[in-house]
Write a protein that holds these residues in place. Structure first.
Motif, PDB file in Angstrom:
ATOM      1  N   LEU A 217       0.825  -1.198   0.000  1.00 50.97           N
ATOM      2  CA  LEU A 217       0.000   0.000   0.000  1.00 50.97           C
ATOM      3  C   LEU A 217       0.866   1.258   0.000  1.00 50.97           C
ATOM      4  O   LEU A 217       0.619   2.198  -0.758  1.00 50.97           O
ATOM      5  N   GLN A 218       1.910   1.266   0.825  1.00 53.08           N
ATOM      6  CA  GLN A 218       2.814   2.415   0.874  1.00 53.08           C
ATOM      7  C   GLN A 218       3.503   2.617  -0.468  1.00 53.08           C
ATOM      8  O   GLN A 218       3.677   3.747  -0.924  1.00 53.08           O
ATOM      9  N   LYS A 219       3.883   1.527  -1.111  1.00 51.19           N
ATOM     10  CA  LYS A 219       4.523   1.604  -2.422  1.00 51.19           C
ATOM     11  C   LYS A 219       3.581   2.253  -3.439  1.00 51.19           C
ATOM     12  O   LYS A 219       3.985   3.134  -4.194  1.00 51.19           O
ATOM     13  N   ARG A 220       2.317   1.873  -3.411  1.00 44.21           N
ATOM     14  CA  ARG A 220       1.324   2.447  -4.332  1.00 44.21           C
ATOM     15  C   ARG A 220       1.072   3.921  -4.018  1.00 44.21           C
ATOM     16  O   ARG A 220       0.943   4.738  -4.926  1.00 44.21           O
ATOM     17  N   LEU A 221       1.008   4.258  -2.743  1.00 46.58           N
ATOM     18  CA  LEU A 221       0.805   5.658  -2.362  1.00 46.58           C
ATOM     19  C   LEU A 221       1.983   6.522  -2.790  1.00 46.58           C
ATOM     20  O   LEU A 221       1.800   7.661  -3.246  1.00 46.58           O
ATOM     21  N   ASP A 222       3.182   5.991  -2.658  1.00 49.14           N
ATOM     22  CA  ASP A 222       4.376   6.721  -3.100  1.00 49.14           C
ATOM     23  C   ASP A 222       4.328   6.964  -4.604  1.00 49.14           C
ATOM     24  O   ASP A 222       4.701   8.042  -5.084  1.00 49.14           O
ATOM     25  N   GLN A 223       3.858   5.981  -5.355  1.00 47.50           N
ATOM     26  CA  GLN A 223       3.739   6.145  -6.804  1.00 47.50           C
ATOM     27  C   GLN A 223       2.735   7.238  -7.142  1.00 47.50           C
ATOM     28  O   GLN A 223       2.983   8.079  -8.007  1.00 47.50           O
TER      29      GLN A 223
ATOM     30  N   GLU B 143       1.820   9.733  -5.213  1.00 49.43           N
ATOM     31  CA  GLU B 143       2.349  11.021  -4.773  1.00 49.43           C
ATOM     32  C   GLU B 143       3.343  11.573  -5.786  1.00 49.43           C
ATOM     33  O   GLU B 143       3.400  12.771  -6.028  1.00 49.43           O
ATOM     34  N   ASN B 144       4.107  10.690  -6.402  1.00 48.01           N
ATOM     35  CA  ASN B 144       5.110  11.123  -7.363  1.00 48.01           C
ATOM     36  C   ASN B 144       4.511  11.542  -8.696  1.00 48.01           C
ATOM     37  O   ASN B 144       5.184  12.180  -9.499  1.00 48.01           O
ATOM     38  N   GLU B 145       3.263  11.191  -8.958  1.00 50.45           N
ATOM     39  CA  GLU B 145       2.640  11.560 -10.218  1.00 50.45           C
ATOM     40  C   GLU B 145       2.403  13.056 -10.318  1.00 50.45           C
ATOM     41  O   GLU B 145       2.482  13.622 -11.378  1.00 50.45           O
ATOM     42  N   VAL B 146       2.076  13.703  -9.204  1.00 47.95           N
ATOM     43  CA  VAL B 146       1.841  15.145  -9.205  1.00 47.95           C
ATOM     44  C   VAL B 146       3.094  15.819  -8.672  1.00 47.95           C
ATOM     45  O   VAL B 146       3.487  15.611  -7.538  1.00 47.95           O
ATOM     46  N   VAL B 147       3.724  16.613  -9.507  1.00 45.99           N
ATOM     47  CA  VAL B 147       4.965  17.272  -9.109  1.00 45.99           C
ATOM     48  C   VAL B 147       4.689  18.623  -8.464  1.00 45.99           C
ATOM     49  O   VAL B 147       5.293  18.963  -7.459  1.00 45.99           O
ATOM     50  N   PHE B 148       3.749  19.365  -9.037  1.00 45.44           N
ATOM     51  CA  PHE B 148       3.434  20.689  -8.518  1.00 45.44           C
ATOM     52  C   PHE B 148       1.945  20.803  -8.220  1.00 45.44           C
ATOM     53  O   PHE B 148       1.114  20.261  -8.944  1.00 45.44           O
ATOM     54  N   TRP B 149       1.636  21.508  -7.147  1.00 43.90           N
ATOM     55  CA  TRP B 149       0.266  21.874  -6.841  1.00 43.90           C
ATOM     56  C   TRP B 149       0.057  23.303  -7.326  1.00 43.90           C
ATOM     57  O   TRP B 149       0.979  24.120  -7.300  1.00 43.90           O
ATOM     58  N   ASP B 150      -1.151  23.611  -7.711  1.00 44.48           N
ATOM     59  CA  ASP B 150      -1.509  25.002  -7.932  1.00 44.48           C
ATOM     60  C   ASP B 150      -2.244  25.496  -6.684  1.00 44.48           C
ATOM     61  O   ASP B 150      -2.371  24.763  -5.701  1.00 44.48           O
ATOM     62  N   THR B 151      -2.709  26.719  -6.711  1.00 42.15           N
ATOM     63  CA  THR B 151      -3.375  27.284  -5.532  1.00 42.15           C
ATOM     64  C   THR B 151      -4.609  26.475  -5.142  1.00 42.15           C
ATOM     65  O   THR B 151      -4.841  26.202  -3.960  1.00 42.15           O
TER      66      THR B 151
END
Length: 96
Positions: free
Chosen positions: A19-25, A27-35
């Motif tokens: 599960l942690q491995k999938r969550l890390d993947q 999380e890495n898909e989005v590099v930047f957040w906007d406002t």
């Protein structure tokens, strides 16, 4: 007769690791957040964000043209640290 023994603790550990491995993947898909994403991730209004931490010089952000961007990983780390500091600050004020 066949008997199968299952180590529940080992299965739980394997499940959590996967599960942690999938969550890390994810999380890495989005590099930047906007406002809009920053507001969603923090569950705070834009005014609250500006009042509490936006102007902190250590808060990771950059502006491109007219739009603010926030590095997702660095923001997440900053926000966890900021929240811990805020809870300690409030605890000290309540103790007084």
């Amino acid at each position: 007769m066949i008997e199968i023994q299952v180590n529940e603790a080992e299965i739980k550990a394997m499940y959590q690791a996967e599960l942690q491995k999938r969550l890390d993947q994810l999380e890495n898909e989005v590099v930047f957040w906007d406002t809009k994403e920053l507001k969603r991730q923090t569950n705070m209004s834009w005014n609250t964000i500006q009042d509490y931490f936006f102007h902190d010089p250590t808060f990771p952000k950059f502006k491109l043209n007219q739009k603010w961007y926030f590095p997702a990983k660095e923001c997440r780390e900053f926000l966890v640290s900021w929240a811990e500091n805020m809870s300690q600050t409030f605890a000290r004020k309540e103790a007084m």
